[in-house]
Design a protein around this motif. Sequence first.
Motif, PDB file in Angstrom:
ATOM      1  N   LYS A  42      86.413  58.578  41.427  1.00  0.00           N
ATOM      2  CA  LYS A  42      84.867  58.693  41.407  1.00  0.00           C
ATOM      3  C   LYS A  42      84.511  59.523  40.175  1.00  0.00           C
ATOM      4  O   LYS A  42      84.965  60.547  39.895  1.00  0.00           O
ATOM      5  N   THR A  43      83.554  59.124  39.407  1.00  0.00           N
ATOM      6  CA  THR A  43      82.967  59.736  38.281  1.00  0.00           C
ATOM      7  C   THR A  43      81.504  59.783  38.291  1.00  0.00           C
ATOM      8  O   THR A  43      80.897  59.085  38.921  1.00  0.00           O
ATOM      9  N   PHE A  44      81.046  60.798  37.524  1.00  0.00           N
ATOM     10  CA  PHE A  44      79.545  60.912  37.705  1.00  0.00           C
ATOM     11  C   PHE A  44      79.165  61.070  36.104  1.00  0.00           C
ATOM     12  O   PHE A  44      79.871  61.516  35.285  1.00  0.00           O
ATOM     13  N   GLY A  45      77.980  60.554  35.606  1.00  0.00           N
ATOM     14  CA  GLY A  45      77.371  60.827  34.428  1.00  0.00           C
ATOM     15  C   GLY A  45      77.115  59.370  33.851  1.00  0.00           C
ATOM     16  O   GLY A  45      77.305  58.400  34.525  1.00  0.00           O
ATOM     17  N   HIS A  46      76.852  59.431  32.571  1.00  0.00           N
ATOM     18  CA  HIS A  46      76.455  58.282  31.733  1.00  0.00           C
ATOM     19  C   HIS A  46      77.025  58.284  30.438  1.00  0.00           C
ATOM     20  O   HIS A  46      77.367  59.315  29.947  1.00  0.00           O
ATOM     21  N   GLY A  47      77.238  57.181  29.966  1.00  0.00           N
ATOM     22  CA  GLY A  47      77.904  56.991  28.716  1.00  0.00           C
ATOM     23  C   GLY A  47      79.376  57.689  28.332  1.00  0.00           C
ATOM     24  O   GLY A  47      80.243  57.603  29.253  1.00  0.00           O
ATOM     25  N   ARG A  48      79.281  58.619  27.443  1.00  0.00           N
ATOM     26  CA  ARG A  48      80.541  58.900  26.904  1.00  0.00           C
ATOM     27  C   ARG A  48      80.708  60.436  27.762  1.00  0.00           C
ATOM     28  O   ARG A  48      82.065  60.742  28.094  1.00  0.00           O
ATOM     29  N   ARG A  49      79.671  60.925  28.147  1.00  0.00           N
ATOM     30  CA  ARG A  49      79.870  62.135  28.898  1.00  0.00           C
ATOM     31  C   ARG A  49      80.079  61.835  30.552  1.00  0.00           C
ATOM     32  O   ARG A  49      78.963  61.921  31.180  1.00  0.00           O
ATOM     33  N   ARG A  50      80.983  61.640  30.892  1.00  0.00           N
ATOM     34  CA  ARG A  50      81.350  61.508  32.366  1.00  0.00           C
ATOM     35  C   ARG A  50      82.306  62.470  32.805  1.00  0.00           C
ATOM     36  O   ARG A  50      83.236  62.796  32.393  1.00  0.00           O
ATOM     37  N   LEU A  51      81.914  62.729  33.911  1.00  0.00           N
ATOM     38  CA  LEU A  51      82.742  63.933  34.929  1.00  0.00           C
ATOM     39  C   LEU A  51      83.774  63.157  35.948  1.00  0.00           C
ATOM     40  O   LEU A  51      83.091  62.364  36.534  1.00  0.00           O
ATOM     41  N   THR A  52      85.136  63.560  35.634  1.00  0.00           N
ATOM     42  CA  THR A  52      85.929  62.707  36.683  1.00  0.00           C
ATOM     43  C   THR A  52      86.142  63.744  37.709  1.00  0.00           C
ATOM     44  O   THR A  52      86.870  64.582  37.761  1.00  0.00           O
ATOM     45  N   ALA A  53      85.433  63.385  38.858  1.00  0.00           N
ATOM     46  CA  ALA A  53      85.515  64.203  39.984  1.00  0.00           C
ATOM     47  C   ALA A  53      86.930  63.691  40.994  1.00  0.00           C
ATOM     48  O   ALA A  53      87.618  64.658  41.266  1.00  0.00           O
ATOM     49  N   LEU A  54      87.046  62.590  40.825  1.00  0.00           N
ATOM     50  CA  LEU A  54      88.424  61.988  41.837  1.00  0.00           C
ATOM     51  C   LEU A  54      89.190  61.071  40.864  1.00  0.00           C
ATOM     52  O   LEU A  54      88.659  60.241  40.075  1.00  0.00           O
ATOM     53  N   ASP A  55      90.468  61.096  40.841  1.00  0.00           N
ATOM     54  CA  ASP A  55      91.161  60.289  39.649  1.00  0.00           C
ATOM     55  C   ASP A  55      92.400  59.892  40.547  1.00  0.00           C
ATOM     56  O   ASP A  55      93.455  60.477  40.542  1.00  0.00           O
ATOM     57  N   GLY A  56      92.390  58.637  41.189  1.00  0.00           N
ATOM     58  CA  GLY A  56      93.463  57.975  41.776  1.00  0.00           C
ATOM     59  C   GLY A  56      93.924  58.696  43.064  1.00  0.00           C
ATOM     60  O   GLY A  56      95.245  58.902  43.148  1.00  0.00           O
ATOM     61  N   VAL A  57      93.142  59.226  43.897  1.00  0.00           N
ATOM     62  CA  VAL A  57      93.663  60.144  45.101  1.00  0.00           C
ATOM     63  C   VAL A  57      94.208  59.261  46.030  1.00  0.00           C
ATOM     64  O   VAL A  57      93.351  58.085  46.390  1.00  0.00           O
ATOM     65  N   ASP A  58      95.212  59.552  46.862  1.00  0.00           N
ATOM     66  CA  ASP A  58      95.931  59.054  47.700  1.00  0.00           C
ATOM     67  C   ASP A  58      95.863  60.012  48.847  1.00  0.00           C
ATOM     68  O   ASP A  58      96.341  61.063  48.713  1.00  0.00           O
ATOM     69  N   LEU A  59      95.591  59.485  50.167  1.00  0.00           N
ATOM     70  CA  LEU A  59      96.307  60.578  51.255  1.00  0.00           C
ATOM     71  C   LEU A  59      96.096  59.639  52.425  1.00  0.00           C
ATOM     72  O   LEU A  59      95.620  58.543  52.539  1.00  0.00           O
ATOM     73  N   ARG A  60      96.689  60.090  53.604  1.00  0.00           N
ATOM     74  CA  ARG A  60      96.846  59.405  54.781  1.00  0.00           C
ATOM     75  C   ARG A  60      96.646  60.487  55.827  1.00  0.00           C
ATOM     76  O   ARG A  60      97.308  61.589  56.092  1.00  0.00           O
ATOM     77  N   LEU A  61      96.262  60.034  56.961  1.00  0.00           N
ATOM     78  CA  LEU A  61      95.957  61.065  58.168  1.00  0.00           C
ATOM     79  C   LEU A  61      96.166  60.241  59.391  1.00  0.00           C
ATOM     80  O   LEU A  61      95.363  59.094  59.615  1.00  0.00           O
ATOM     81  N   GLY A  62      96.900  60.894  60.250  1.00  0.00           N
ATOM     82  CA  GLY A  62      97.274  60.390  61.598  1.00  0.00           C
ATOM     83  C   GLY A  62      96.172  60.482  62.560  1.00  0.00           C
ATOM     84  O   GLY A  62      95.365  61.479  62.322  1.00  0.00           O
ATOM     85  N   ARG A  63      96.361  59.895  63.760  1.00  0.00           N
ATOM     86  CA  ARG A  63      95.185  60.551  64.964  1.00  0.00           C
ATOM     87  C   ARG A  63      95.659  61.765  65.172  1.00  0.00           C
ATOM     88  O   ARG A  63      96.928  61.855  65.498  1.00  0.00           O
ATOM     89  N   GLY A  64      94.570  62.683  65.617  1.00  0.00           N
ATOM     90  CA  GLY A  64      95.096  63.909  66.029  1.00  0.00           C
ATOM     91  C   GLY A  64      95.831  64.954  64.989  1.00  0.00           C
ATOM     92  O   GLY A  64      96.200  65.707  65.455  1.00  0.00           O
TER      93      GLY A  64
END
Length: 354
Positions: A42-64
Amino acid sequence: MPERPMPESRTSETRATTLVEGHPAGPPEESAPLLEVTGVTKTFGHGRRRLTALDGVDLRLGRGETLGLVGESGCGKSTLARVLLGLERPDAGTVRFDGTDPFALRGKDLLAWRRRVQMVFQDPFASLNARMSAADLIGEPWRTHRDVVPDAKAREKRVRELLALVGLRAGDAHRYPNEFSGGQRQRIGIARALALDPDLIVCDEPVSALDLSVQAQVLNVLSELRERLGVAYVFISHDLSVVRYISDRVTVMYLGKVIEHGATDDVFERPQHPYTAALMSAAPVLDASRASGDREIQLKGEIPSPFDIPSGCRFRTRCPRAEELCAVQAPPVVERGSHTALCHFPLEEGAART
């Protein structure tokens, strides 16, 4: 619904409560997770000035299960929470909730999914409308999801049940937020999150605004609710002692990247990434026998701007173990069982590189 309220030792905020080191036993591993995030960017901004908030995030969550999410301010925790809640659409990657992509849902299907994922906010003083009673606050989700509790009499009964579930009295239903303590307000916030019987609750720093003894009481409420209802948590916090107490597994983030992940005890006792070890060494240690000078890592410099992430390893500008390789090559995944880290020179000896 449970037939009895919380035990008295959990409901009285005048009673001293202490966090016990360790964390609740997690559920058994399941082949089909409740939540699976793969390669989310997930990135924010426009053109060359973009903020990288998330970069290839993986996670896994089981029930409970409870997954602790830690990292300094600006690492992407809140953005990830917004993605999990369906409030931000990722630029790339996939999110699967019980096998379904929530971003592909529309209309009634989307509304039904939103019942299953709720949130507990950080500040119990700001997240509750001062002009609404506890009953109105808890029942607020039913204004949108009207078929969950269809009539007024059933709603009154359900409010009493939810109040008892979080350790408050039925008579508290008609009181207003200014009549409650901070811990009691957060219990109301938890009850509101439970009103739609969710499978997952995202907790964003839910005890950071509370006194230490009250923190423990709220954490115990969350732990008992998980045991009784089977609800899963993504628990975001800067407080490592809180994360260790409540989490089954821990994910450590730095500048939008997951840099270490594993079972809570593994990550706390045997951190592989220098950043994780630095976080651990900076955390207060009440038991002097557990303190170890060998584990202390002093970080240099400031967190780089997310608009200009360093080449190679994004942590290299602050890492005491960094070498030339770290500037030119992205770090590999280091695996030790289910405990993983992104590092060229991990702290844990004998870890296999992939």
